[in-house]
Design a protein around this motif. Structure first.
Motif, PDB file in Angstrom:
ATOM      1  N   HIS A 109       1.802   3.626  -8.012  1.00 49.83           N
ATOM      2  CA  HIS A 109       0.766   2.798  -8.619  1.00 49.83           C
ATOM      3  C   HIS A 109       1.308   2.079  -9.850  1.00 49.83           C
ATOM      4  CE1 HIS A 109      -2.036   4.562  -5.853  1.00 49.83           C
ATOM      5  NE2 HIS A 109      -1.743   5.771  -6.275  1.00 49.83           N
ATOM      6  N   GLY A 110       1.166   0.759  -9.857  1.00 47.67           N
ATOM      7  CA  GLY A 110       1.639  -0.054 -10.964  1.00 47.67           C
ATOM      8  C   GLY A 110       0.504  -0.761 -11.667  1.00 47.67           C
ATOM      9  N   PRO A 111       0.768  -1.376 -12.819  1.00 47.98           N
ATOM     10  CA  PRO A 111      -0.289  -2.043 -13.584  1.00 47.98           C
ATOM     11  C   PRO A 111      -0.878  -3.265 -12.888  1.00 47.98           C
ATOM     12  CG  PRO A 111       1.874  -2.510 -14.527  1.00 47.98           C
ATOM     13  CD  PRO A 111       2.082  -1.458 -13.487  1.00 47.98           C
ATOM     14  N   VAL A 112      -0.079  -3.894 -12.023  1.00 48.75           N
ATOM     15  CA  VAL A 112      -0.558  -5.099 -11.330  1.00 48.75           C
ATOM     16  C   VAL A 112      -0.824  -4.810  -9.855  1.00 48.75           C
ATOM     17  CG1 VAL A 112      -0.011  -7.486 -10.715  1.00 48.75           C
ATOM     18  CG2 VAL A 112       0.697  -6.572 -12.944  1.00 48.75           C
ATOM     19  N   GLN A 113       0.106  -4.162  -9.187  1.00 47.85           N
ATOM     20  CA  GLN A 113      -0.059  -3.822  -7.785  1.00 47.85           C
ATOM     21  C   GLN A 113       0.766  -2.586  -7.434  1.00 47.85           C
ATOM     22  OE1 GLN A 113       1.341  -7.173  -5.514  1.00 47.85           O
ATOM     23  NE2 GLN A 113       3.493  -6.706  -5.875  1.00 47.85           N
ATOM     24  N   ASP A 114       0.397  -1.960  -6.323  1.00 46.62           N
ATOM     25  CA  ASP A 114       1.127  -0.789  -5.862  1.00 46.62           C
ATOM     26  C   ASP A 114       2.412  -1.211  -5.152  1.00 46.62           C
ATOM     27  OD1 ASP A 114      -0.917   0.730  -6.812  1.00 46.62           O
ATOM     28  OD2 ASP A 114      -1.761   1.228  -4.856  1.00 46.62           O
ATOM     29  N   THR A 115       3.424  -0.378  -5.289  1.00 47.08           N
ATOM     30  CA  THR A 115       4.614  -0.484  -4.456  1.00 47.08           C
ATOM     31  C   THR A 115       4.710   0.811  -3.650  1.00 47.08           C
ATOM     32  OG1 THR A 115       5.997   0.391  -6.236  1.00 47.08           O
ATOM     33  CG2 THR A 115       5.809  -2.006  -6.056  1.00 47.08           C
ATOM     34  N   TYR A 116       5.720   0.890  -2.759  1.00 44.51           N
ATOM     35  CA  TYR A 116       5.783   2.038  -1.861  1.00 44.51           C
ATOM     36  C   TYR A 116       7.202   2.595  -1.823  1.00 44.51           C
ATOM     37  CZ  TYR A 116       1.287   0.170  -0.561  1.00 44.51           C
ATOM     38  OH  TYR A 116      -0.012  -0.296  -0.612  1.00 44.51           O
ATOM     39  N   ARG A 117       7.265   3.880  -1.507  1.00 50.91           N
ATOM     40  CA  ARG A 117       8.537   4.589  -1.577  1.00 50.91           C
ATOM     41  C   ARG A 117       8.607   5.623  -0.457  1.00 50.91           C
ATOM     42  NH1 ARG A 117       9.555   6.967  -7.353  1.00 50.91           N
ATOM     43  NH2 ARG A 117      10.009   4.747  -7.710  1.00 50.91           N
ATOM     44  N   ALA A 118       9.787   5.775   0.123  1.00 53.60           N
ATOM     45  CA  ALA A 118      10.058   6.858   1.068  1.00 53.60           C
ATOM     46  C   ALA A 118      10.813   7.950   0.324  1.00 53.60           C
ATOM     47  CB  ALA A 118      10.884   6.351   2.242  1.00 53.60           C
ATOM     48  N   VAL A 119      10.255   9.152   0.317  1.00 51.20           N
ATOM     49  CA  VAL A 119      10.840  10.273  -0.407  1.00 51.20           C
ATOM     50  C   VAL A 119      11.324  11.312   0.597  1.00 51.20           C
ATOM     51  CG1 VAL A 119      10.454  12.078  -2.121  1.00 51.20           C
ATOM     52  CG2 VAL A 119       9.310   9.861  -2.367  1.00 51.20           C
ATOM     53  N   ILE A 120      12.586  11.697   0.499  1.00 57.59           N
ATOM     54  CA  ILE A 120      13.134  12.766   1.334  1.00 57.59           C
ATOM     55  C   ILE A 120      12.887  14.087   0.614  1.00 57.59           C
ATOM     56  CG2 ILE A 120      15.161  13.646   2.527  1.00 57.59           C
ATOM     57  CD1 ILE A 120      14.148  10.880   3.472  1.00 57.59           C
ATOM     58  N   LEU A 121      12.257  15.033   1.308  1.00 58.98           N
ATOM     59  CA  LEU A 121      11.882  16.316   0.724  1.00 58.98           C
ATOM     60  C   LEU A 121      12.717  17.439   1.316  1.00 58.98           C
ATOM     61  CD1 LEU A 121       8.001  15.925   1.041  1.00 58.98           C
ATOM     62  CD2 LEU A 121       9.399  15.450  -0.992  1.00 58.98           C
ATOM     63  N   ASP A 122      12.987  18.454   0.496  1.00 62.37           N
ATOM     64  CA  ASP A 122      13.644  19.641   1.028  1.00 62.37           C
ATOM     65  C   ASP A 122      12.587  20.610   1.548  1.00 62.37           C
ATOM     66  OD1 ASP A 122      12.552  21.032  -1.139  1.00 62.37           O
ATOM     67  OD2 ASP A 122      14.450  21.286  -2.181  1.00 62.37           O
TER      68      ASP A 122
END
Length: 340
Positions: A109-122
């Motif tokens: 979540h950003g101040p102007v718009q959301d961006t997206y991320r792929a997170v690799i989890l253990d």
């Protein structure tokens, strides 16, 4: 009374009123959260530890029920999918896991718009690496060994139902960190010949057990195709027409997928099928509704998928051989993965 004293009294009064208002809002929100979780048939959710290995066969999925654990990964025993949920505190929009590795697609979540991320989890849901995602997350998969992860995002449009959309499918080697940001970098072989087109899109990656072969959907010139990918040769070869969001069976012999059928509404065009890779034989599944999801194999005989529900999505099951009927597995749930 001086002007300064009056101002101080006014400021103090406003601060007290603001505090009371904030407390009232938080109290009302907490009451609403408890009320939502206490609705008849609603899931019981408690915070706890969640791991992707050990503890017996379980289902991990995105909790869709309103409340303090909305969008968190939760776990339930596979034998009791509607039972009490253990919430992890990790939020994902899309999720999948295998062999102690998870991929979590989330909003930043950003101040102007959301961006997206792929997170690799253990296996303990700790972040190992993350990668930018160029649009709204749509699909996620981890290979059976846990070595590779894939995701799909919309970079134009927001629905597979129409034709005005564009997708980006990426694959990462979780061991080395090598990222292929788009399958468009692969060489395409269509009908036995090299193929290139500006309108090519890919989505819905599913992996074989050999850490080399994968399958996906390719769209071009108004048609979709099942393609077989080779991670070493970096090639994509068309196999079968009218296949979307493939999911490879545990034994690697069948593909479950959604197929566009004639006469269906434009916004609900799909029916579920299973394709035998060796023979090309298609079997229609006993789900009469249109399903827009990438199915998950619970085992060699049963498929799991999401349909719209009161909280956003519910999970259903259907036999993979075309017999029987579809059944609701659990409510307020999305993006399941079976872990052991």
């Amino acid at each position: 009374m001086t002007l300064r004293s009056r101002v101080l009294i006014l400021v103090s009064a406003l601060a007290v009123l603001a505090g009371v208002a904030a407390a009232s809002v938080l109290h009302a929100s907490a009451r609403a959260d408890r009320r939502d979780q206490a609705r008849p048939g609603g899931p019981r959710i408690t915070s706890g530890r969640l791991a992707l290995t050990g503890g017996g066969l379980r289902v991990v999925f995105r909790n869709m029920a309103w409340g303090p654990h909305r969008d968190e990964l939760v776990s339930v025993p596979a034998a009791d999918p509607s039972g009490p949920r253990t919430a992890s505190g990790v939020k994902c929009l899309r999720f999948h896991a295998a062999s102690g590795t998870g991929v979590c697609l989330r909003a930043v979540h950003g101040p102007v718009q959301d961006t997206y991320r792929a997170v690799i989890l253990d296996a303990r849901l700790r972040e190992r690496a993350h990668y930018d995602v160029p649009g709204v997350p749509s699909r996620a998969r981890v290979s059976p060994s846990g070595r590779f992860a894939a995701w799909t995002a919309f970079v134009g449009g927001d629905s597979y139902a129409g034709t005005a959309f564009s997708t980006r499918a990426a694959i990462v080697d979780t061991r080395t960190g090598r990222l292929t940001p788009s399958l468009e970098a692969y060489r395409i072989v269509k009908d036995g010949r090299p193929y290139r087109a500006a309108d090519v899109n890919f989505w819905g990656v599913t992996f074989a057990a050999d850490d080399r072969t994968f399958y996906a959907t390719m769209a071009t010139r108004g048609s979709t195709y099942l393609v077989r990918g080779d991670l070493r040769a970096r090639t994509l070869t068309t196999l079968h027409a009218n296949v979307e969001c493939p999911s490879l069976s545990p034994d690697g012999t069948r593909i479950a997928y959604k197929k566009r059928v004639q006469g269906a509404p434009e916004d609900a065009p799909w029916h579920l099928y299973v394709l035998e890779l060796r023979t090309g034989r298609e079997t229609a599944l006993a789900e009469p509704r249109s399903v827009d999801d990438q199915l998950v194999w619970r085992d060699a005989r049963t498929l799991v998928y999401a349909l719209p529900g009161d909280y956003g999505a519910d999970l259903y099951t259907v036999p993979a051989d075309g017999t029987g009927t579809a059944h609701r597995l659990t409510g307020a749930a999305l993006s399941p993965a079976y872990v052991d």
